[in-house]
Every structure is written in structure tokens, then in C-alpha cells.
Design a protein around this motif. Structure first.
Motif, PDB file in Angstrom:
ATOM      1  N   LEU A  93      -3.659  10.024  10.641  1.00 17.17           N
ATOM      2  CA  LEU A  93      -2.498  10.887  10.865  1.00 17.17           C
ATOM      3  C   LEU A  93      -1.433  10.766   9.782  1.00 17.17           C
ATOM      4  O   LEU A  93      -0.488  11.538   9.776  1.00 17.17           O
ATOM      5  CB  LEU A  93      -1.853  10.545  12.215  1.00 17.17           C
ATOM      6  N   ASP A  94      -1.578   9.801   8.875  1.00 15.09           N
ATOM      7  CA  ASP A  94      -0.526   9.439   7.934  1.00 15.09           C
ATOM      8  C   ASP A  94       0.760   9.121   8.697  1.00 15.09           C
ATOM      9  O   ASP A  94       1.856   9.543   8.331  1.00 15.09           O
ATOM     10  CB  ASP A  94      -0.262  10.542   6.908  1.00 15.09           C
ATOM     11  N   ALA A  95       0.619   8.375   9.788  1.00 12.65           N
ATOM     12  CA  ALA A  95       1.752   7.978  10.617  1.00 12.65           C
ATOM     13  C   ALA A  95       1.494   6.569  11.136  1.00 12.65           C
ATOM     14  O   ALA A  95       0.918   6.392  12.199  1.00 12.65           O
ATOM     15  CB  ALA A  95       1.941   8.956  11.769  1.00 12.65           C
ATOM     16  N   MET A  96       1.896   5.571  10.364  1.00 10.82           N
ATOM     17  CA  MET A  96       1.711   4.171  10.748  1.00 10.82           C
ATOM     18  C   MET A  96       2.985   3.712  11.442  1.00 10.82           C
ATOM     19  O   MET A  96       4.026   3.566  10.806  1.00 10.82           O
ATOM     20  CB  MET A  96       1.428   3.311   9.521  1.00 10.82           C
ATOM     21  N   MET A 155       5.861   4.494   8.880  1.00 11.77           N
ATOM     22  CA  MET A 155       5.452   4.410   7.484  1.00 11.77           C
ATOM     23  C   MET A 155       4.477   5.533   7.151  1.00 11.77           C
ATOM     24  O   MET A 155       3.600   5.870   7.950  1.00 11.77           O
ATOM     25  CB  MET A 155       4.798   3.065   7.187  1.00 11.77           C
ATOM     26  N   GLN A 156       4.635   6.119   5.977  1.00 10.55           N
ATOM     27  CA  GLN A 156       3.752   7.181   5.503  1.00 10.55           C
ATOM     28  C   GLN A 156       3.311   6.903   4.070  1.00 10.55           C
ATOM     29  O   GLN A 156       3.985   6.164   3.338  1.00 10.55           O
ATOM     30  CB  GLN A 156       4.463   8.535   5.544  1.00 10.55           C
ATOM     31  N   ARG A 157       2.208   7.517   3.691  1.00  7.54           N
ATOM     32  CA  ARG A 157       1.755   7.423   2.302  1.00  7.54           C
ATOM     33  C   ARG A 157       2.236   8.614   1.492  1.00  7.54           C
ATOM     34  O   ARG A 157       2.547   8.492   0.313  1.00  7.54           O
ATOM     35  CB  ARG A 157       0.226   7.339   2.242  1.00  7.54           C
ATOM     36  N   SER A 158       2.296   9.770   2.103  1.00  2.00           N
ATOM     37  CA  SER A 158       2.750  10.978   1.393  1.00  2.00           C
ATOM     38  C   SER A 158       4.009  11.514   2.053  1.00  2.00           C
ATOM     39  O   SER A 158       4.172  11.435   3.273  1.00  2.00           O
ATOM     40  CB  SER A 158       1.650  12.054   1.402  1.00  2.00           C
ATOM     41  N   TYR A 159       4.895  12.043   1.227  1.00  4.76           N
ATOM     42  CA  TYR A 159       6.173  12.565   1.706  1.00  4.76           C
ATOM     43  C   TYR A 159       6.415  13.947   1.100  1.00  4.76           C
ATOM     44  O   TYR A 159       6.005  14.225  -0.031  1.00  4.76           O
ATOM     45  CB  TYR A 159       7.320  11.631   1.321  1.00  4.76           C
ATOM     46  N   PHE A 160       7.117  14.801   1.877  1.00  5.51           N
ATOM     47  CA  PHE A 160       7.447  16.147   1.422  1.00  5.51           C
ATOM     48  C   PHE A 160       8.934  16.411   1.657  1.00  5.51           C
ATOM     49  O   PHE A 160       9.557  15.786   2.525  1.00  5.51           O
ATOM     50  CB  PHE A 160       6.620  17.191   2.176  1.00  5.51           C
ATOM     51  N   THR A 161       9.486  17.347   0.895  1.00 10.12           N
ATOM     52  CA  THR A 161      10.885  17.725   1.109  1.00 10.12           C
ATOM     53  C   THR A 161      11.024  18.782   2.191  1.00 10.12           C
ATOM     54  O   THR A 161      12.098  18.946   2.765  1.00 10.12           O
ATOM     55  CB  THR A 161      11.487  18.278  -0.192  1.00 10.12           C
ATOM     56  N   TYR A 162       9.951  19.500   2.484  1.00 14.60           N
ATOM     57  CA  TYR A 162      10.039  20.636   3.396  1.00 14.60           C
ATOM     58  C   TYR A 162       9.564  20.312   4.812  1.00 14.60           C
ATOM     59  O   TYR A 162       9.658  21.161   5.705  1.00 14.60           O
ATOM     60  CB  TYR A 162       9.230  21.816   2.847  1.00 14.60           C
ATOM     61  N   ALA A 300      -1.960  -1.143   1.339  1.00 14.10           N
ATOM     62  CA  ALA A 300      -1.389  -2.487   1.287  1.00 14.10           C
ATOM     63  C   ALA A 300       0.120  -2.396   1.059  1.00 14.10           C
ATOM     64  O   ALA A 300       0.896  -3.162   1.651  1.00 14.10           O
ATOM     65  CB  ALA A 300      -2.049  -3.300   0.174  1.00 14.10           C
ATOM     66  N   ALA A 301       0.553  -1.455   0.230  1.00 12.58           N
ATOM     67  CA  ALA A 301       1.984  -1.278  -0.043  1.00 12.58           C
ATOM     68  C   ALA A 301       2.730  -0.869   1.221  1.00 12.58           C
ATOM     69  O   ALA A 301       3.881  -1.283   1.441  1.00 12.58           O
ATOM     70  CB  ALA A 301       2.183  -0.231  -1.141  1.00 12.58           C
ATOM     71  N   MET A 302       2.089  -0.067   2.084  1.00 11.42           N
ATOM     72  CA  MET A 302       2.713   0.332   3.340  1.00 11.42           C
ATOM     73  C   MET A 302       2.908  -0.877   4.247  1.00 11.42           C
ATOM     74  O   MET A 302       3.964  -1.040   4.878  1.00 11.42           O
ATOM     75  CB  MET A 302       1.861   1.400   4.033  1.00 11.42           C
ATOM     76  N   MET A 303       1.895  -1.758   4.322  1.00 10.80           N
ATOM     77  CA  MET A 303       2.008  -2.958   5.140  1.00 10.80           C
ATOM     78  C   MET A 303       3.061  -3.904   4.561  1.00 10.80           C
ATOM     79  O   MET A 303       3.817  -4.549   5.307  1.00 10.80           O
ATOM     80  CB  MET A 303       0.657  -3.665   5.231  1.00 10.80           C
TER      81      MET A 303
END
Length: 413
Positions: A93-96, A155-162, A300-303
């Protein structure tokens, strides 16, 4: 791109726009699950360290408390199970998500509880200037519950402005993998169908008795024997293919094509998923390094952010301690790193002890160890009394009238 031919009336295995439940079901597909498991198993047992920043002492008690929170994040989970739970939602889900709860115990000051990322909704608009502003909400049995950014780690791996939500690798590959699953379903359907591959026509003028005799002949004398049937008569025997007789007709080549797409979406060599034969010249070490860089290290960076921002920072140790995973360099990386560091040492950029620290060696106690190479050379020249360099070239310093010197000795070339 040329897609696999399909019957428009045939129902697709996966819907075009998946729900969360369908996405989770899709993540259980063996190919996708293997990619997820690679990350889970790697980080669940990955060694880590807690560094003291800026020479602030050993902080033994503080580090022990942080380790206790990491190894036992809550009353149920171990580090391994907690890591695997969070990473599943991170990749699906890209939602940790984890709920953060402070405790009074100095030995275990923070507890982390995994939360289903699909149940967390963003509060929009959000007041970024207020630390206690409501950021997240979750529908519970007794109604909607609200959380601040301190209460929920999202925590997410990808982010958007919209939009506030990210994009998981499964979602990126979903449309392509939908074709892949369709091909499996269709191939399985064709491979297991009992319909014969050919239709035989005996031509005109054949009565029922002759037809039955031919059937008996084929059944008793030809089928299973491997012999070529030979018939006689004025009428020719015609055959018509009515079913696929090779892998091309079953569209099995799509397994490899779409497995490669899954590998690209996750950042993993497709052959690691087990259905694709490597067709490049990369070594196993190159592939492992690529997988570590493109797949494992981002999660790993997210953790690391989770533990640093919600455990260490909540203990008031932000800027004092830092959690990080330990990744060992490959032999090629070690060689490149060693060459670069040694070159910088000889150019006067690094001192000997800086080089030793970077390469993982103990620091030297030499008087010259904290000098750059030019400084070290100059100081050794002075200390040893060598005028032209410490390699023995040049003139020897005149030691006349000095202690231990020979008054009759002259400068020698």
C-alpha cells in the motif's frame, strides 16, 4: 506494444481498478510474494547499530533502552515480526503505519504497535505549524478517532504534491501483472482441457460401420504406440488443428515478459523471482548489489526513520543517538572505496586516522597519524634530520657541534 490476444467475452482475472482487499490478495501471488519476502527476511535479520553523534560519550544506558524498544516494540511482537508486518503494508500500500505510545519505564520508554495502513485517513487541510494538530483519523467501533503526527508514524516511499498517498510497487506493476495472471489462467485452461488437438475427417462416402472400424484402429493400434497411422482407400484423410500444440499457442512466453515487469517495479533482478533465465552478463555479486541498492535499502531507510523519529526523538535523544542498519560493501565496492580513500590520503585530503576510520580499522597511535600525507612527510623529514626527503635521497644534515656529532664530519653528497 503488442499485447496477448484475448477473447473480449472472457472475464479478466484481476479488475482494472483494484480495491485494498484485491490488492492484498494479489500480493499473495507467488511471484509478488517472493519479492516482498526478500525484503522482509533481509531487514528482519539485518544487523544494526546505534551511533553516538558528535562524541557525546558512550550513552550506554540510553542505547540499551533504545535497543529494548527495537527488539521488543510491543508486548506481542519481536523485532522480526514487527518489521515484517510493517514492510508488508509498505510494499502493498506504500503505507507503513505504527501507533506510538509512551511509557513511564526508563528501560522501555516507547512502544510501537503495527496498524493497518489502509484504515488510516489523512486530515486535509493540515496545520503544519501546530505540533498538536490532528493529522490522521481512523474509523473505529465507537466512531472516528483522531491522531496527531506524534501518535501515528505514517511512513511512505513515494510522495506527491497533489495527493497525500504514495504509490506502492504492486500498484505500479498492477496493470502489467494483470495481463500476466490472465496468461496463467488461460494457459492453465488450455493445458488442462481434455479436448483433442486435431479433428479427423475421413471424407465423403464413409458409413458408420467404416467410421467405427477406423476409431477402433486408431484406439487399439495407434494411440500410445508412437506409430504413424497409415490408411488405404480412395478417399483422402484430412486433419484440422483445433487446439494449441506448443507453448507459443499457450502464451506461456508472457510469464517471462511480465515477471520481468514485476522485477522492474520492485527493483529486483527478475531471475530472483524464479521464472526468468538471466540474459545479461551481470555476476551474482552485481545482482545482489543492485537488489540491495534498489529494493532493500529504500525500505531500510523507512525503518531507520521510524526508529530515529519516533523512538529516539521521543526519548529526547534526537541529535545524540542515531539508529542505522549495517550493510556490508561488496568486494568491488570495497576495492573502489579503498582506491579512492588512498588517493585522497596521498593528495593531502585525509589524515591517516581518517582513512583508517573510513576503512573500518582501529586508529593508529603514531604521532603522525592525525596528519595529512604532506604534513606527515614534512614532520618526519624534520624529526629525522633529512634535508632531501625521508627516502634516503639528498644531503644528510650537518650535525657538526651537536650532541653525538663528529666535529670532523662534513656534509656528504
Amino acid at each position: 506494444m503488442s499485447w496477448m490476444p484475448r477473447d473480449n467475452k472472457r472475464k479478466s482475472v484481476l479488475p482494472k481498478n483494484p480495491t485494498v482487499r484485491q490488492l492484498r490478495n494479489f500480493s499473495r501471488d507467488p511471484i509478488v510474494r517472493k519479492a516482498i519476502t526478500i525484503v522482509q527476511d533481509s531487514l528482519a535479520r539485518q544487523p544494526y547499530t546505534i551511533d553516538v553523534i558528535g562524541g557525546r560519550g558512550k550513552k550506554i544506558r540510553e542505547i540499551a533502552a533504545v535497543q529494548n524498544c527495537i527488539e521488543h516494540p510491543n508486548l506481542v511482537d519481536s523485532r522480526s515480526s514487527f518489521t515484517k508486518r510493517l514492510l508488508d503494508d509498505a510494499m502493498v500500500l506504500d503505507a507503513m503505519c505504527a501507533e506510538v505510545a509512551k511509557a513511564r519505564s526508563t528501560k522501555h520508554p516507547v512502544y510501537l504497535y503495527p496498524v493497518d495502513g489502509s484504515t488510516i485517513q489523512m486530515v486535509v487541510p493540515y496545520d503544519y505549524t501546530d505540533d498538536n494538530a490532528v493529522r490522521y483519523m481512523q474509523q473505529q467501533e465507537d466512531g472516528m478517532k483522531y491522531f496527531t503526527a506524534k501518535d501515528i508514524a505514517y511512513m511512505q516511499r513515494s510522495y506527491f504534491t497533489y495527493q497525500p498517498y504514495g504509490l506502492s510497487p504492486i500498484m505500479m506493476a498492477y496493470q502489467y501483472v494483470r495481463f500476466y495472471l490472465d496468461s496463467i489462467e488461460q494457459a492453465n485452461e488450455k493445458a488442462t482441457n481434455a479436448t483433442a488437438e486435431f479433428l479427423i475427417s475421413l471424407g465423403e462416402g464413409i458409413n458408420s460401420e467404416q467410421r467405427e472400424k477406423f476409431i477402433e484402429y486408431m484406439k487399439n493400434d495407434i494411440e500410445g504406440t508412437g506409430r504413424i497411422p497409415v490408411v488405404a482407400g480412395s478417399k483422402s484423410v484430412e486433419t484440422k488443428q483445433i487446439k494449441a500444440i506448443n507453448s507459443d499457442g499457450l502464451y506461456l512466453q508472457w510469464l517471462e515478459k511480465l515477471t520481468q515487469i514485476v522485477g522492474v517495479a520492485f527493483g529486483i533482478p527478475p531471475e530472483k523471482l524464479g521464472l526468468v533465465i538471466a540474459n545479461d552478463r551481470s555476476t551474482g555479486e552485481d545482482q545482489e548489489n543492485a537488489m540491495t541498492q534498489e529494493l532493500i535499502k529504500p525500505y531500510a531507510a523507512m525503518m531507520e526513520d521510524l526508529y530515529n523519529n519516533y523512538v529516539i526523538a521521543n526519548m529526547g535523544l534526537g541529535g545524540v543517538l542515531k539508529f542505522r542498519y549495517i550493510f556490508e560493501d561488496s568486494e568491488m565496492q570495497k576495492s573502489v572505496k579503498s582506491k579512492r580513500v588512498v588517493d585522497e590520503y596521498y593528495k593531502g585530503v585525509l589524515t591517516e586516522n581518517e582513512v583508517r576510520r573510513i576503512m573500518g580499522y582501529e586508529e593508529s597511535t603514531s604521532d603522525y597519524a592525525n596528519m595529512t600525507y604532506p604534513e606527515k612527510t614534512a614532520n618526519i623529514n624534520v624529526d629525522l634530520g633529512i634535508a632531501g626527503g625521508f627516502n634516503g635521497n639528498g644531503n644528510i644534515k650537518d650535525t657538526t657541534n651537536t650532541e653525538g656529532g663528529d666535529s670532523n664530519e662534513k656534509d656528504k653528497d
